[in-house]
Design an enzyme around this catalytic site. Structure first.
Site, PDB file in Angstrom:
ATOM      1  N   GLU A 121      -1.192   0.494  -8.978  1.00 47.37           N
ATOM      2  CA  GLU A 121      -2.655   0.337  -8.928  1.00 47.37           C
ATOM      3  C   GLU A 121      -3.313   1.615  -8.424  1.00 47.37           C
ATOM      4  OE1 GLU A 121      -3.833  -3.472  -7.412  1.00 47.37           O
ATOM      5  OE2 GLU A 121      -5.578  -2.655  -6.378  1.00 47.37           O
ATOM      6  N   GLU A 152     -11.327  -1.481  -9.638  1.00 48.76           N
ATOM      7  CA  GLU A 152     -12.171  -1.986  -8.544  1.00 48.76           C
ATOM      8  C   GLU A 152     -13.323  -1.037  -8.256  1.00 48.76           C
ATOM      9  OE1 GLU A 152      -8.634  -1.711  -5.853  1.00 48.76           O
ATOM     10  OE2 GLU A 152     -10.127  -1.161  -4.367  1.00 48.76           O
ATOM     11  N   GLU A 206      -5.908 -12.187  -6.415  1.00 47.76           N
ATOM     12  CA  GLU A 206      -5.561 -11.284  -5.314  1.00 47.76           C
ATOM     13  C   GLU A 206      -5.970 -11.982  -4.022  1.00 47.76           C
ATOM     14  OE1 GLU A 206      -7.342  -7.327  -5.233  1.00 47.76           O
ATOM     15  OE2 GLU A 206      -5.918  -6.798  -3.644  1.00 47.76           O
ATOM     16  N   ASP A 262     -14.049  -6.093  -9.772  1.00 49.05           N
ATOM     17  CA  ASP A 262     -14.363  -6.949  -8.633  1.00 49.05           C
ATOM     18  C   ASP A 262     -15.624  -7.734  -8.998  1.00 49.05           C
ATOM     19  OD1 ASP A 262     -13.865  -6.775  -5.213  1.00 49.05           O
ATOM     20  OD2 ASP A 262     -15.554  -7.867  -6.080  1.00 49.05           O
ATOM     21  N   LYS A 317       0.842  -1.196   0.000  1.00 46.57           N
ATOM     22  CA  LYS A 317       0.000   0.000   0.000  1.00 46.57           C
ATOM     23  C   LYS A 317       0.876   1.244   0.000  1.00 46.57           C
ATOM     24  CE  LYS A 317      -3.986  -1.848  -0.119  1.00 46.57           C
ATOM     25  NZ  LYS A 317      -4.962  -1.551  -1.159  1.00 46.57           N
ATOM     26  N   ASP A 325      -0.068   0.032  -4.607  1.00 48.88           N
ATOM     27  CA  ASP A 325      -1.485   0.406  -4.718  1.00 48.88           C
ATOM     28  C   ASP A 325      -1.720   1.684  -3.919  1.00 48.88           C
ATOM     29  OD1 ASP A 325      -4.233   0.593  -4.778  1.00 48.88           O
ATOM     30  OD2 ASP A 325      -4.614  -1.370  -3.881  1.00 48.88           O
ATOM     31  N   HIS A 385     -10.083  -7.930  -8.894  1.00 49.21           N
ATOM     32  CA  HIS A 385      -9.929  -7.401  -7.539  1.00 49.21           C
ATOM     33  C   HIS A 385     -10.721  -8.317  -6.610  1.00 49.21           C
ATOM     34  CE1 HIS A 385     -11.476  -4.745  -4.211  1.00 49.21           C
ATOM     35  NE2 HIS A 385     -10.198  -4.414  -4.172  1.00 49.21           N
TER      36      HIS A 385
HETATM   37 CA    CA Z   1      -6.725  -1.968  -4.681  1.00 49.95          CA
END
Ligand code: CA
Length: 377
Positions: free
Chosen positions: A220, A246, A330, A269, A166, A194, A296
């Site tokens: 991302e 996503e 993922e 997603d 992240k 991301d 996702h």
């Molecule tokens: Ca993400």
């Protein structure tokens, strides 16, 4: 066969310690499962991504439209529901609700025919899928330079060959931590970042340039999902593939992202973008644009199972070749008390690979005790 009931289940669990991504802290995990029953005794399960207290009432409101319909008519139900509410819900909560419903219908369809959903989505291309570890979130105490490196090294030791970090916590700090994680895991492991759209294009380009030397698999959600021009600016300025999607919905939403080539990898997603029916269509559109598709996944074992059913049927990213580039799962490694508890048999990885469930429908059974335990009254 007819649908006789559609029930939303809102679930909640407290976390042992909060964690943060670039825009918020989590101290609980919630989930919204959809249970659809038929007059022939078959029951299907689905899951909605998004705010459970909001998708739950939307599913409940859609129930009267579904009762009495043939659950095998997944495309027709999708289309009629979407068309009826098109003026009010082309994206967001309505499509998330419709996603959970569609997945539950696919579960029924698979159980009716006695085969896993992927057989009905075109047939299994693979029996197992490579997973990447999603984790490396922020904690309330400790030095991220230390705990993130330890966590990343732990995933590699478990057998994962790719991890996602992240970012979005400030450019300089992001760059420092990305470098530290790359140095700790070594050159042979995939490393993605991301930002959860915490940056504008100017900031994302600056971060992208700083982390380019660390062999980043993808960047991302560098910028907000609505900012297609911003994605294109970032893409033109840096040499890292861009991923996202996503927060996008349906074939109509992804049409824009694919036609503009704003992303190198789309990440619909399954529990948000429209369910298995819609995501298979989006995947076919991505293939026609030769743009990669990696779902996702952020939810319970129901979301995992639905994603695995789709992943089983996805074509490799690249045009046919001797060394195809395969889509990845993922695999959220953060604390989620409901994720595995809700399944009679957990979905786990083995040295970074996850087997596609091969039982009928989604290939899972729901643990009724866990369902009752986590249900919000
Ligand atoms: Ca993400």
């Amino acid at each position: 066969m007819k649908i006789v009931s559609v029930r939303p289940h809102i679930l909640k669990a407290a976390l042992s310690q909060p964690f943060a991504y670039s825009r918020a802290w989590y101290d609980t995990r919630m989930a919204m499962l959809v249970e659809i029953a038929t007059d022939e005794g078959l029951t299907g399960w689905g899951e909605c991504y998004g705010p459970a207290t909001m998708t739950g009432p939307v599913v409940a409101a859609l129930a009267p439209r579904l009762i009495g319909q043939d659950p095998l008519c997944t495309d027709r139900i999708w289309r009629e529901t979407y068309a009826a509410l098109r003026d009010h819900g082309q994206k967001g909560l309505l499509i998330e609700a419709l996603s959970g419903i569609d997945i539950a219908l696919w579960d029924i369809k698979g159980k009716h025919f006695g085969v896993p959903c992927h057989r009905l989505l075109g047939g299994g291309v693979r029996g197992r899928v490579q997973a990447y570890a999603t984790g490396l979130y922020r904690r309330q105490s400790g030095d991220p330079m230390k705990y993130l490196v330890e966590e990343a090294v732990g995933y590699v030791a478990e057998g994962f060959s790719a991890v996602k970090l992240k970012v979005g916590f400030g450019i300089e700090e992001d760059a420092r931590l990305t470098q530290a994680v790359r140095e700790a895991i070594g050159p042979g492991i995939g490393l993605m970042v991301d930002a959860n759209h915490a940056y504008d294009a100017t900031a994302a380009i600056r971060l992208g340039r700083l982390i380019e030397p660390f062999d980043i698999g993808w960047f991302e959600e560098p910028v907000p999902p609505e900012d297609i021009a911003g994605h294109l600016a970032v893409k033109a300025a840096i040499g890292i593939p861009l991923a996202g999607g996503e927060c996008e919905f349906t074939r109509y939403g992804f049409r824009e992202l694919l036609a503009t080539r704003a992303l190198d990898i789309i990440q619909p997603d399954t529990c948000a973008a429209g369910g298995l029916s819609e995501c298979k269509k989006i995947a076919d559109m991505a293939e026609a644009h030769t743009i990669r598709y990696n779902p996702h996944v952020w939810g319970t074992g129901v979301a995992l199972a639905a994603s695995l059913q789709l992943l089983a049927a996805l074509q490799p990213h690249t045009p046919p070749s001797l060394v195809p580039l395969e889509p990845m799962l993922e695999f959220d490694r953060t604390e989620h008390p409901i994720r595995q508890a809700i399944l009679a048999e957990p979905i786990e990885h083995e040295k970074g690979f996850v087997r596609i469930p091969d039982g009928p429908g989604l290939g899972i059974a729901i643990d009724q005790g866990a369902l009752a335990r986590f249900t919000v009254q």
